[in-house]
Design a protein around this motif. Structure first.
Motif, PDB file in Angstrom:
ATOM      1  N   ILE A  11      11.468  -5.867   2.991  1.00 39.10           N
ATOM      2  CA  ILE A  11      10.645  -5.129   3.952  1.00 39.10           C
ATOM      3  C   ILE A  11       9.201  -5.611   3.852  1.00 39.10           C
ATOM      4  O   ILE A  11       8.648  -5.705   2.761  1.00 39.10           O
ATOM      5  N   LYS A  12       8.584  -5.888   5.007  1.00 41.71           N
ATOM      6  CA  LYS A  12       7.253  -6.499   5.036  1.00 41.71           C
ATOM      7  C   LYS A  12       6.138  -5.594   5.531  1.00 41.71           C
ATOM      8  O   LYS A  12       4.973  -5.970   5.486  1.00 41.71           O
ATOM      9  N   GLU A  13       6.467  -4.404   6.021  1.00 36.97           N
ATOM     10  CA  GLU A  13       5.460  -3.496   6.564  1.00 36.97           C
ATOM     11  C   GLU A  13       5.543  -2.136   5.876  1.00 36.97           C
ATOM     12  O   GLU A  13       6.632  -1.634   5.594  1.00 36.97           O
ATOM     13  N   ALA A  14       4.399  -1.512   5.657  1.00 33.96           N
ATOM     14  CA  ALA A  14       4.336  -0.221   4.974  1.00 33.96           C
ATOM     15  C   ALA A  14       5.093   0.861   5.734  1.00 33.96           C
ATOM     16  O   ALA A  14       5.852   1.630   5.139  1.00 33.96           O
ATOM     17  N   ASP A  15       4.917   0.912   7.053  1.00 39.66           N
ATOM     18  CA  ASP A  15       5.587   1.960   7.823  1.00 39.66           C
ATOM     19  C   ASP A  15       7.101   1.789   7.810  1.00 39.66           C
ATOM     20  O   ASP A  15       7.847   2.756   7.771  1.00 39.66           O
ATOM     21  N   GLU A  16       7.551   0.549   7.818  1.00 39.93           N
ATOM     22  CA  GLU A  16       8.988   0.279   7.733  1.00 39.93           C
ATOM     23  C   GLU A  16       9.528   0.709   6.361  1.00 39.93           C
ATOM     24  O   GLU A  16      10.621   1.276   6.263  1.00 39.93           O
ATOM     25  N   MET A  17       8.749   0.461   5.319  1.00 38.06           N
ATOM     26  CA  MET A  17       9.150   0.859   3.970  1.00 38.06           C
ATOM     27  C   MET A  17       9.272   2.379   3.871  1.00 38.06           C
ATOM     28  O   MET A  17      10.259   2.906   3.354  1.00 38.06           O
ATOM     29  N   LEU A  18       8.278   3.085   4.384  1.00 37.91           N
ATOM     30  CA  LEU A  18       8.307   4.546   4.321  1.00 37.91           C
ATOM     31  C   LEU A  18       9.462   5.122   5.135  1.00 37.91           C
ATOM     32  O   LEU A  18      10.125   6.061   4.699  1.00 37.91           O
ATOM     33  N   THR A  19       9.707   4.568   6.300  1.00 37.11           N
ATOM     34  CA  THR A  19      10.839   5.027   7.111  1.00 37.11           C
ATOM     35  C   THR A  19      12.141   4.809   6.370  1.00 37.11           C
ATOM     36  O   THR A  19      13.014   5.679   6.356  1.00 37.11           O
ATOM     37  N   PHE A  20      12.255   3.663   5.732  1.00 38.87           N
ATOM     38  CA  PHE A  20      13.478   3.353   4.992  1.00 38.87           C
ATOM     39  C   PHE A  20      13.698   4.331   3.841  1.00 38.87           C
ATOM     40  O   PHE A  20      14.775   4.900   3.701  1.00 38.87           O
TER      41      PHE A  20
ATOM     42  N   PHE B 190       6.784   9.234  -0.911  1.00 40.50           N
ATOM     43  CA  PHE B 190       8.134   9.656  -0.542  1.00 40.50           C
ATOM     44  C   PHE B 190       8.821  10.524  -1.598  1.00 40.50           C
ATOM     45  O   PHE B 190       9.631  11.371  -1.251  1.00 40.50           O
ATOM     46  N   THR B 191       8.515  10.357  -2.868  1.00 42.29           N
ATOM     47  CA  THR B 191       9.202  11.173  -3.873  1.00 42.29           C
ATOM     48  C   THR B 191       8.789  12.641  -3.799  1.00 42.29           C
ATOM     49  O   THR B 191       9.577  13.509  -4.155  1.00 42.29           O
TER      50      THR B 191
ATOM     51  N   GLY C  80       0.806  -1.220   0.000  1.00 42.77           N
ATOM     52  CA  GLY C  80       0.000   0.000   0.000  1.00 42.77           C
ATOM     53  C   GLY C  80       0.835   1.262   0.000  1.00 42.77           C
ATOM     54  O   GLY C  80       0.361   2.319   0.409  1.00 42.77           O
ATOM     55  N   VAL C  81       2.072   1.159  -0.450  1.00 44.21           N
ATOM     56  CA  VAL C  81       2.977   2.303  -0.488  1.00 44.21           C
ATOM     57  C   VAL C  81       3.108   2.774  -1.929  1.00 44.21           C
ATOM     58  O   VAL C  81       3.444   2.000  -2.816  1.00 44.21           O
TER      59      VAL C  81
END
Length: 93
Positions: A73-82, A21-22, A15-16
């Protein structure tokens, strides 16, 4: 999605969207994150010489260099933080 289809599909499943982020990357011209200040200043030189297409090429290159890490990466929030704060800390371009 046609340049990085696996990553695109993975991010979609979380869902990202790249717009999450861009937008931050482009509005700040990469100064805040994810680039180091010196790298961002060099990027600005390219933008002034070659135009704003360089922004998109840089974003694609950043994602390409971190594709394998991002696929884990398995979680949306982790992806966005990364992508917002850790993409360069992991493996500088």
């Amino acid at each position: 999605s046609f340049r990085l289809p696996r990553l695109s599909k993975h991010m979609e499943s979380l869902g990202v969207s790249v717009f999450h982020f861009t937008t931050s990357w482009f509005l700040c011209l990469f100064m805040k994150d994810p680039l180091l200040v010196q790298d961002a200043i060099e990027l600005w030189d390219y933008i002034f010489c070659y135009g704003d297409e360089v922004l998109f090429l840089m974003a694609i290159e950043l994602l390409k260099t971190q594709e394998e890490t991002m696929l884990e990466i398995k979680e949306a929030d982790e992806m966005l933080t990364f992508v917002l704060h850790g993409i360069m800390k992991s493996n500088p371009v």
